[in-house]
Design a protein around this motif. Structure first.
Motif, PDB file in Angstrom:
ATOM      1  N   PRO A 192     -38.291  26.069 -25.259  1.00 39.21           N
ATOM      2  CA  PRO A 192     -37.296  27.142 -25.453  1.00 39.21           C
ATOM      3  C   PRO A 192     -35.870  26.619 -25.394  1.00 39.21           C
ATOM      4  CG  PRO A 192     -38.991  27.834 -23.921  1.00 39.21           C
ATOM      5  CD  PRO A 192     -39.198  26.376 -24.153  1.00 39.21           C
ATOM      6  N   ALA A 193     -35.631  25.689 -24.464  1.00 41.83           N
ATOM      7  CA  ALA A 193     -34.266  25.168 -24.339  1.00 41.83           C
ATOM      8  C   ALA A 193     -33.928  24.250 -25.508  1.00 41.83           C
ATOM      9  CB  ALA A 193     -34.120  24.416 -23.016  1.00 41.83           C
ATOM     10  N   TRP A 207     -36.367  32.754 -18.749  1.00 38.47           N
ATOM     11  CA  TRP A 207     -37.254  31.600 -18.646  1.00 38.47           C
ATOM     12  C   TRP A 207     -36.572  30.494 -17.845  1.00 38.47           C
ATOM     13  CZ3 TRP A 207     -36.672  26.580 -20.267  1.00 38.47           C
ATOM     14  CH2 TRP A 207     -37.833  25.794 -20.268  1.00 38.47           C
ATOM     15  N   GLY A 208     -35.264  30.294 -18.103  1.00 41.73           N
ATOM     16  CA  GLY A 208     -34.527  29.244 -17.400  1.00 41.73           C
ATOM     17  C   GLY A 208     -34.397  29.561 -15.915  1.00 41.73           C
ATOM     18  N   ARG A 262     -40.255  22.402 -14.347  1.00 44.86           N
ATOM     19  CA  ARG A 262     -40.597  22.841 -15.698  1.00 44.86           C
ATOM     20  C   ARG A 262     -41.304  21.714 -16.452  1.00 44.86           C
ATOM     21  NH1 ARG A 262     -35.792  24.746 -14.720  1.00 44.86           N
ATOM     22  NH2 ARG A 262     -35.616  26.987 -14.497  1.00 44.86           N
ATOM     23  N   TRP A 269     -34.649  36.020 -23.314  1.00 45.99           N
ATOM     24  CA  TRP A 269     -35.830  35.284 -22.897  1.00 45.99           C
ATOM     25  C   TRP A 269     -35.457  33.905 -22.354  1.00 45.99           C
ATOM     26  CZ3 TRP A 269     -38.884  31.402 -25.753  1.00 45.99           C
ATOM     27  CH2 TRP A 269     -40.017  31.042 -25.021  1.00 45.99           C
ATOM     28  N   LEU A 270     -34.530  33.229 -23.022  1.00 52.43           N
ATOM     29  CA  LEU A 270     -34.144  31.877 -22.600  1.00 52.43           C
ATOM     30  C   LEU A 270     -33.562  31.908 -21.189  1.00 52.43           C
ATOM     31  CD1 LEU A 270     -33.860  28.911 -23.454  1.00 52.43           C
ATOM     32  CD2 LEU A 270     -31.584  29.442 -24.262  1.00 52.43           C
ATOM     33  N   PHE A 301     -33.834  36.311 -28.139  1.00 48.41           N
ATOM     34  CA  PHE A 301     -34.119  34.947 -27.715  1.00 48.41           C
ATOM     35  C   PHE A 301     -33.300  34.586 -26.489  1.00 48.41           C
ATOM     36  CE2 PHE A 301     -33.337  30.385 -27.818  1.00 48.41           C
ATOM     37  CZ  PHE A 301     -34.635  29.921 -27.797  1.00 48.41           C
ATOM     38  N   MET A 302     -32.026  35.022 -26.460  1.00 52.48           N
ATOM     39  CA  MET A 302     -31.168  34.661 -25.345  1.00 52.48           C
ATOM     40  C   MET A 302     -31.648  35.289 -24.041  1.00 52.48           C
ATOM     41  SD  MET A 302     -28.979  32.483 -25.671  1.00 52.48           S
ATOM     42  CE  MET A 302     -28.974  31.396 -27.057  1.00 52.48           C
TER      43      MET A 302
END
Lengths: 175, 382
Positions: free
Chosen positions: A93-94, B263-264, A87, B259-260, B256-257
């Protein structure tokens, strides 16, 4: 010993608000009121400005978020760049989650310390405690304090006006 | 007298709404003849948006039955009117049931060509079971709507006292039904994607939409910014706006969660859901969604002056409601689209036809709240 002002004790909140209204109409500006509980509209009558605490809290939230976001950015970009699963280093985002938490913390701290500062706390000495009618044993009334620094203040005249407004006691307050 | 004025105002709007319906339905029929699949692709988001509004109202009414509070008593009437439109909203999904194969990949003719991971889901994703589940969900909601409309009839607030258990059981059944519904009708459009948070996200989105619409209705009828709220010095509008703020924040958090986590995880099956929705022009819709459903209401609802201004409240509610429609469109439409902007006339036709029809029914119920009694089969006094 110098004179700080005079303090008048009233029996009920209605008498206090009436006194505040009349004294304001007579031109007195440097006054303060004390009561055992919130009296509706009293702050407006005394001409106190609207609280700016919400802006302080918003500022605290923004400062907290920006500070922590910057801290993370510094640690992953400059101080210790670490590739996690391919990443980008700037994985915003994190970071947003932590920045949000920090915003809440900043807002809470700003609210707590902003409240203390707005009330000028902690304050270890205030002349009003020199008045015997304001002591713990005789307190619990509704008080109006007129400061001697007020341009309209004339000791005898002011005391007379307060008495005629229905004050139970009118007392001089030493500084 | 105010009630009479409101009756006149709403009933005057029914005829224009029906005119829009006529135009919309003619366009829809044209669309069906022209391209059945494209028409269904335009119809589905509109129908799901409309069904979400009574479902969200049902959620809010049951939650308020458990918690109580002045805000819920004030907003109960428009919410009840929304719930009363549930049967029509369910009927709006019927056209899609006719040709499931045109919309859902797992029902299409070349389903056997789907990847192995999707074919393993066929024991759940098949047409008979899908229809059975939809019938079960519809039955649960109709029973819940019938019961909740009955429980919330009295304005005394007595209803919430002894009914805590009933409301709790209703919420559990509702939660299950919404979960199944969200997986079947929304997630299974892309059967390779899975998200355990999605059903809750859909439920919270429904609540946001229903609450914004109910508050708009309330604002139009009454000056809620001068009515007394739950505490001294607090206007009712401030309490209501704070609830809207809370619902918007919940939706934002869940969106958001999801997506997070996706994404993670960065897994091809999951991230595709977002890639489709952030390319080919859909990214503009996403920016619009973030603005309407998060940024503008978040910034606006921080201000107490706005929460006490009639025009401000109306515009915030309108913005959030529009944001909710954009949200549904953004979640449902991209996998059904063929990359042609002109295809949006199908959406507009569906919105005019289905939305106008639903709006006419809502206005009909709002004009005379005692018409809700048709549900309860007993006269309501007052």
């Amino acid at each position: 010993m110098s004179l700080y002002g005079v303090i008048a004790a009233f029996a009920d909140p209605e008498a206090l608000t009436e006194a505040v209204r009349t004294m304001r109409a007579r031109g007195y500006r440097r006054m303060d009121a004390f009561s055992p509980f919130h009296v509706h509209g009293l702050a407006d009558m005394l001409g106190m400005r609207k609280t700016r605490l919400p802006w302080t809290i918003l500022g605290g939230a923004i400062v907290g978020a920006v500070f922590v976001y910057g801290l993370i950015l510094y640690s992953v970009e400059i101080d210790f760049p670490l590739n996690v699963g391919g990443r980008p280093l700037h994985s915003w985002p994190a970071f947003l989650v932590i920045a949000f938490e920090a915003a809440i913390l900043g807002a809470a701290l700003a609210a707590f310390f902003g409240m203390l500062a707005a009330n000028r706390l902690p304050e270890y000495y205030h002349p009003v405690f020199n008045a015997t009618s304001f002591t713990y044993a005789r307190g619990g009334k509704f008080y109006l304090l007129v400061e001697a620094a007020d341009p309209k203040f004339r000791k005898g005249v002011t005391k007379g006006q307060l008495t005629r407004l229905g004050a139970e006691t009118v007392e001089e307050v030493e500084a | 007298m105010m009630r009479a004025m409101m009756r006149l105002a709403t009933e005057r709007l029914i005829l224009p709404a029906l005119a829009v319906v006529a135009v919309g339905l003619v366009l829809c029929a044209t669309g069906l003849a022209f391209d059945f699949r494209a028409m269904l692709a335009g119809w589905l988001p509109a129908a799901l948006f409309l069904l979400g509004l009574p479902l969200g109202a049902l959620t809010i009414l049951m939650v308020h039955g458990l918690t109580g509070g002045r805000w819920g008593e004030a907003i109960r009437q428009p919410l009840r009117a929304l719930v009363a439109t549930l049967p029509l909203a369910l009927l709006l999904l019927l056209p899609v049931l006719l040709r499931l194969d045109l919309v859902f990949p797992w029902a299409s003719a070349d389903a056997a060509a789907l990847p192995e991971t999707v074919r393993q889901k066929f024991s759940y994703l098949n047409v008979p079971f899908f229809l059975l589940r939809f019938a079960a969900c519809a039955a649960i909601w109709l029973v819940l709507a019938w019961r909740v409309l009955d429980w919330t009839t009295t304005d005394s607030g007595r209803g919430s006292a002894g009914r805590g258990k009933a409301y709790a059981a209703g919420l559990i059944a509702h939660g299950l039904a919404v979960t199944i519904f969200a997986i079947d009708w929304m997630l299974s459009l892309e059967p390779e994607f899975s998200s355990t948070i999605y059903a809750l996200l859909e439920a919270s989105a429904e609540v946001v939409g229903a609450y914004a619409l109910a508050m708009t209705v309330l604002c139009v009828n009454r000056s809620i910014e001068v009515m007394a709220g739950g505490e001294e010095d607090v206007a009712l509008s401030e309490d209501l706006a704070n609830m809207l703020f809370g619902f918007v924040l919940l939706w934002t958090y869940l969106s958001f969660m999801q997506w997070l986590v996706t994404w993670g995880g960065d897994l091809p099956n999951e991230i595709r859901w977002y890639l489709i929705r952030s390319s080919n022009g859909w990214q503009y819709l996403l920016w619009l969604l973030i603005a309407l459903q998060f940024a503008v209401p978040f910034a606006g609802l921080l201000s107490r002056d706005l929460k006490r201004s009639h025009a401000g409240l109306l515009s915030i509610c309108g913005i959030v409601l529009a944001g909710h429609y954009v949200d549904v469109l953004w979640r449902i439409r991209p996998p059904l689209a063929d990359g042609n902007v002109i295809a949006f006339w199908y959406d507009l036709a569906a919105l005019a036809g289905a939305g106008g029809l639903w709006l006419a029914l809502l206005l009909f119920v709002l004009g005379r709240p005692d018409r809700i009694a048709l549900w309860c089969r007993r006269p309501v006094h007052g």
